[in-house]
Design an enzyme around this catalytic site. Structure first.
Site, short mmCIF file in Angstrom:
data_model
loop_
_atom_site.label_atom_id
_atom_site.label_comp_id
_atom_site.label_asym_id
_atom_site.label_seq_id
_atom_site.Cartn_x
_atom_site.Cartn_y
_atom_site.Cartn_z
CB SER A 205 -0.92 0.03 1.23
OG SER A 205 -1.58 -1.20 1.39
N1 SAH Z 1 -0.54 -4.59 4.28
C1 SAH Z 1 0.07 -5.03 3.06
C2 SAH Z 1 -0.80 -4.72 1.87
C3 SAH Z 1 -0.85 -5.85 0.95
S1 SAH Z 1 -2.10 -5.75 -0.30
C4 SAH Z 1 1.46 -4.45 2.93
O1 SAH Z 1 1.82 -3.59 3.74
O2 SAH Z 1 2.21 -4.87 2.06
C5 SAH Z 1 -3.39 -6.71 0.38
C6 SAH Z 1 -3.09 -8.14 0.71
O3 SAH Z 1 -4.32 -8.71 1.12
C7 SAH Z 1 -2.60 -9.01 -0.45
O4 SAH Z 1 -1.38 -9.59 -0.10
C8 SAH Z 1 -3.70 -10.07 -0.61
O5 SAH Z 1 -3.21 -11.35 -0.96
C9 SAH Z 1 -4.31 -10.08 0.77
N2 SAH Z 1 -5.66 -10.61 0.84
C10 SAH Z 1 -6.71 -10.44 -0.04
N3 SAH Z 1 -7.80 -11.10 0.39
C11 SAH Z 1 -7.45 -11.70 1.56
C12 SAH Z 1 -8.14 -12.53 2.48
N4 SAH Z 1 -9.41 -12.90 2.31
N5 SAH Z 1 -7.46 -12.97 3.57
C13 SAH Z 1 -6.18 -12.62 3.79
N6 SAH Z 1 -5.47 -11.85 2.96
C14 SAH Z 1 -6.10 -11.39 1.85
#
Ligand code: SAH
Length: 218
Positions: A68
């Site tokens: 993000s």
């Molecule tokens: N907080 C992260 C943002 C990653 S983007 C960072 O700082 O890098 C969002 C993430 O949510 C992705 O890795 C995606 O695989 C995950 N995601 C999407 N749906 C999900 C779910 N149902 N349960 C767990 N993770 C999920």
């Protein structure tokens, strides 16, 4: 210092410029700004992208997912701290582990769930290296929350479901906050607080997150 090699002499300056930018965008919480200053974002992306790590932009981390944008990480962390230092925080979507690392500096215990196994494995290595010992991760589906460690003072979503999953609300502690991007093509960051009278919902701002998906990926 080894970890700073390769991103050039300007790294300190670029990092501070990002903090200035966050301030200009309205981030005021000292602890949040400090946590953002101390967390080496370049360690959360592939080396080929590390020179862009201190730009205020989302960056690809593979599997069609993104780390993000710093502004939104700071904003959500600030919202998470509005009632003081949270004891237990549940993060949905560990991704690179960056948001978990930031949270680890401002809350007691972080629980983070990620559905894509290879992303989780990498995030674990990074968090260990940074000695973020108060972060516990699991390969799981965020729609289910993490019952074992509920209730949480804050539940913070890093991916957007179409609607608010009720199951998550039920894992909030009294006074607890759910911070979640919600929607499809057009998303809003919403805050739901569990109060004595019931739920208080506030729309924070327009956001753009990757979708929250059901089920696990190996
Ligand atoms: N907080 C992260 C943002 C990653 S983007 C960072 O700082 O890098 C969002 C993430 O949510 C992705 O890795 C995606 O695989 C995950 N995601 C999407 N749906 C999900 C779910 N149902 N349960 C767990 N993770 C999920």
């Amino acid at each position: 210092m080894t970890d700073l090699r390769g991103i050039g002499m300007t790294s300190q300056r670029t990092r501070l410029r990002l903090i200035e930018r966050l301030k200009a965008q309205g981030i005021v919480h000292e602890q949040v700004l400090e946590a953002m200053t101390e967390t080496p974002r370049h360690l959360f992306v592939d080396e080929a992208l590390s020179h862009r790590a201190y730009e205020d932009t989302a960056l690809p981390i593979g599997f069609n997912q993104t780390l993000s944008q710093p502004y939104i990480v700071a904003r959500m962390t600030e919202l998470a701290l509005q009632a003081g230092r949270p004891k237990r925080v549940l993060e949905l979507g560990t991704g690179s582990g960056y948001q978990s690392a930031v949270l680890s500096k401002v809350a007691d215990e972080i629980y983070s769930v990620e559905r894509i196994k290879p992303l989780l494995d990498k995030a674990r290595v990074r968090l260990r290296k940074l000695k973020a010992r108060n972060v516990r991760c699991k390969h799981g589906d965020g729609f289910e929350g993490w019952e074992e460690f509920a209730p949480f003072d804050v539940i913070l979503g890093a991916a957007a479901p179409e609607t608010v999953p009720e199951n998550l609300v039920s894992q909030l502690a009294s006074g607890g906050l759910l911070l979640l991007p919600v929607g499809g093509d057009s998303q809003k960051l919403i805050q739901i607080q569990l109060t004595e009278e019931g739920f208080e919902e506030t729309i924070v701002e327009d956001v753009f997150f990757v979708p929250m998906r059901e089920g696990l990926q190996r």
